[in-house]
Enzyme design. Sequence first.
Site, PDB file in Angstrom:
ATOM      1  N   GLU A 251       0.799  -1.232   0.000  1.00 32.61           N
ATOM      2  CA  GLU A 251       0.000   0.000   0.000  1.00 32.61           C
ATOM      3  C   GLU A 251       0.831   1.282   0.000  1.00 32.61           C
ATOM      4  O   GLU A 251       0.288   2.372   0.038  1.00 32.61           O
ATOM      5  CB  GLU A 251      -0.937  -0.015   1.231  1.00 32.61           C
ATOM      6  CG  GLU A 251      -1.905  -1.200   1.221  1.00 32.61           C
ATOM      7  CD  GLU A 251      -2.930  -1.191   2.353  1.00 32.61           C
ATOM      8  OE1 GLU A 251      -2.827  -0.320   3.251  1.00 32.61           O
ATOM      9  OE2 GLU A 251      -3.829  -2.053   2.333  1.00 32.61           O
TER      10      GLU A 251
ATOM     11  N   ALA B 285      -9.484  -0.167  16.059  1.00 30.32           N
ATOM     12  CA  ALA B 285     -10.842   0.114  16.533  1.00 30.32           C
ATOM     13  C   ALA B 285     -11.816  -1.035  16.267  1.00 30.32           C
ATOM     14  O   ALA B 285     -12.896  -1.062  16.845  1.00 30.32           O
ATOM     15  CB  ALA B 285     -11.369   1.406  15.905  1.00 30.32           C
TER      16      ALA B 285
ATOM     17  N   THR C 134      -9.624   5.420  16.050  1.00 29.01           N
ATOM     18  CA  THR C 134      -8.185   5.368  15.776  1.00 29.01           C
ATOM     19  C   THR C 134      -7.793   6.226  14.577  1.00 29.01           C
ATOM     20  O   THR C 134      -8.512   6.296  13.586  1.00 29.01           O
ATOM     21  CB  THR C 134      -7.725   3.919  15.546  1.00 29.01           C
ATOM     22  OG1 THR C 134      -8.639   3.284  14.659  1.00 29.01           O
ATOM     23  CG2 THR C 134      -7.691   3.165  16.854  1.00 29.01           C
TER      24      THR C 134
ATOM     25  N   ASP D   1     -19.107   1.596  10.703  1.00 24.98           N
ATOM     26  CA  ASP D   1     -17.665   1.570  10.403  1.00 24.98           C
ATOM     27  C   ASP D   1     -17.290   2.701   9.454  1.00 24.98           C
ATOM     28  O   ASP D   1     -16.437   2.534   8.587  1.00 24.98           O
ATOM     29  CB  ASP D   1     -17.248   0.202   9.830  1.00 24.98           C
ATOM     30  CG  ASP D   1     -15.737   0.087   9.652  1.00 24.98           C
ATOM     31  OD1 ASP D   1     -15.003   0.737  10.417  1.00 24.98           O
ATOM     32  OD2 ASP D   1     -15.295  -0.647   8.744  1.00 24.98           O
TER      33      ASP D   1
ATOM     34  N   CYS E 187     -10.608 -12.454   7.981  1.00 26.14           N
ATOM     35  CA  CYS E 187      -9.305 -12.715   7.359  1.00 26.14           C
ATOM     36  C   CYS E 187      -9.382 -13.810   6.294  1.00 26.14           C
ATOM     37  O   CYS E 187      -8.618 -13.803   5.335  1.00 26.14           O
ATOM     38  CB  CYS E 187      -8.276 -13.132   8.402  1.00 26.14           C
ATOM     39  SG  CYS E 187      -7.724 -11.790   9.452  1.00 26.14           S
ATOM     40  N   HIS E 188     -10.266 -14.792   6.497  1.00 21.11           N
ATOM     41  CA  HIS E 188     -10.321 -15.942   5.589  1.00 21.11           C
ATOM     42  C   HIS E 188     -11.510 -15.861   4.640  1.00 21.11           C
ATOM     43  O   HIS E 188     -11.815 -16.848   3.978  1.00 21.11           O
ATOM     44  CB  HIS E 188     -10.343 -17.246   6.387  1.00 21.11           C
ATOM     45  CG  HIS E 188      -9.068 -17.487   7.143  1.00 21.11           C
ATOM     46  ND1 HIS E 188      -7.911 -17.909   6.519  1.00 21.11           N
ATOM     47  CD2 HIS E 188      -8.752 -17.345   8.452  1.00 21.11           C
ATOM     48  CE1 HIS E 188      -6.942 -18.031   7.429  1.00 21.11           C
ATOM     49  NE2 HIS E 188      -7.423 -17.681   8.605  1.00 21.11           N
TER      50      HIS E 188
HETATM   51 CA    CA Z   1     -12.698   0.760  10.479  1.00 18.64          CA
END
Ligand code: CA
Length: 695
Positions: free
Chosen positions: A82, A195, A256, A321, A625-626
């Site tokens: 990134e 967060a 955050t 979010d 994650c998966h």
């Molecule tokens: Ca977030």
Amino acid sequence: MKVWTGLGLAAAACLTLAAYGPGSVVTTQRLTNAGSEPGSWLTTGRTYGDQRFSPLKQIDRASVSKLGLAWHHEFDTDRGQEATPLMIDGVLYTSTSWSKVYAFDARTGRSLWSYDPKVDKRRGFSACCDVANRGVAVWEGKVYAAALDGRLTALDAKTGKVIWSKVTVDQSKPYTITGAPRVVKGKILIGNGGAEYGVRGYLSAYDGQTGKLVWRFYTTPNPKGKPDGAASDPILAGKAAKTWGGKIPASGGGGTVWESITFDPESNLVFFGAGNGSPWSAVHRSDGKSDNLFLSSIIAVNADTGKYVWHYQPTPDDNWDFDATQHLMLATLPIDGKPRKVVMQANKNGFFYVIDRATGHLLSAKNYVTTTWASSIDLKTGRPNETADGRYRDKPAVVSPAPYGGHNWQPMAFDPGRGLVFIPAMDVPQLYGVDANYKYREGAWNLGLDTAIWALPDDKAQRQAMKAMLKGELIAWDPIKQEARWTVQYPNFWNAGVMATAGGLVFQGDADGHFNAYDADNGKLVWSYETGNGVIAGASTYELGGQQYVAIMVGYGGAAPLAAQSLLPDRPRLPGRLLVFKIGGTDKAPAFPKPPERTLDLASLSSNGDAAAGKVTFHANCAVCHSLNASGHYLPNLRNTPMLQSPEALQAVVLGGALGDRGMVSFAKWLKPVDVENIRAYILGEARHEQTESK
Ligand code: CA
């Protein structure tokens, strides 16, 4: 800082040129006047305004067809890449996933040095959205890099040797750093992430020479009411704490500061974005009807002291979010016949905001993608006009944008001549629903949402119809009229950051593996290079010896491929690469090796587990994650892993932590053997389903 305007600016530019050459250092003066060095890329956004626009124009709409690879480098990490490469006095600096730092001869690609902070891979578990790193900062002979485990390190720019290193977080908590440090008047500014797990966000400033903490701004009030800075200071404490309905989660509430930090030398203000609430669900976080300052807010502080100056909260009482951490870009725009100094953001919540940067006053706001959580923004109050079902209070609801955002961390670019902001946008809906049984789990994901409803339909045609609804776009946005001038549609939604140049070009990579150049006037594709991997990073450009170069980090990853692989290109995990282009370049990067074939003999495997229960447990613990439906190929492809061969083999990993050194920590705190066997039954079912479909 009036000294840098008018004649002062011209004098500073002369000094800068006199100091130019190999071995010279990046002074505060050079950073402040980065715009007067067209051939350099001194800081992540090129200049303090973070416009990511280069005045170079050797590569233009006519010559771009001759653009070829000048050199490339393959890295030893295969997660999302990134970073935006910097180029200073002939040296290219960049960073990779797992927080490794590299210096190259920018002309030839010869490796000068590299630095590996040797992050404990277990820390990868606390990284919601990949173990990425978005770049480094350079000042006074030092390269500043942040590591995933919360360390901020000053390296000798000539050798890569450590000069000082500080731990900036409580490492017993699930903090991570993926963002690039910024240098502001000799101070190194860095935030953190976490967060999604339950931490308290803050931005810190360290002395660049000594590594001593100078100031810290917490984005949420201290849960114990202790005045410890900013949102908890004696004056703001009352104001901010009152917006939490008497209930601030002990875990910190989130907020955050994990990406954008922008400095304006003229007003001496630092602007940064605070992330989402923790947990995501507002009713589980405080009382579900209070603003929760400074979550999902854009905040301006004094650069010297970190003292609060103003804030604007695009998403009061965040429930989706909707981090406000996206690119904060400075520009001077003619508004109502007057030049206005503004800060702009294409917020995750789908609205594009233009804000007066001295006062924080909202000048205009308009949605640039579909927004069903709010219909518009009230310009008098600055508050969103929320829709009836947007908050999904009583039942689950499909809401746009998704947590990926209308726009995420992928940087935008601004062409000041054309007055256009180029937004790497996404038009993606999401099913949101509250988990009525939510309980805080220390160190784990804490969303307060029902994640089982995210599982994709079993039917392939239904899944493909769903995938077809998810749109990725490059939007050329007029920030004054608040409307799109042109839009490029992509087949997938998680594409790369953007760079614009005076050559009339807009560069953007995509999920399908292309690195593209578009005509800035109309979005026409004028050049495209097949990288063989997905691209998510933003490019940079520089000039050396009369030759213009374009540099891009290549490596697919980040939040969407981790969590939703089956909605994105079916691509294996591949080593990251740095590609550098020039007119007439003839270098060739070798093709990536073919992904391994299926090796698991599913016919020989069975499970007594409850696959339906496993589906719920999988989506609550593993899917981020998966991937939904265990479709992920990155960490690794669970439908084809030898771990499925026996109940014990999977338990050794999930409960025993056998692969902790690869980032897969033990889940023994949260799961029992029966849960793991249920998950195994579920994954075996998904694998069989996939095999049947592909026959
Ligand atoms: Ca977030």
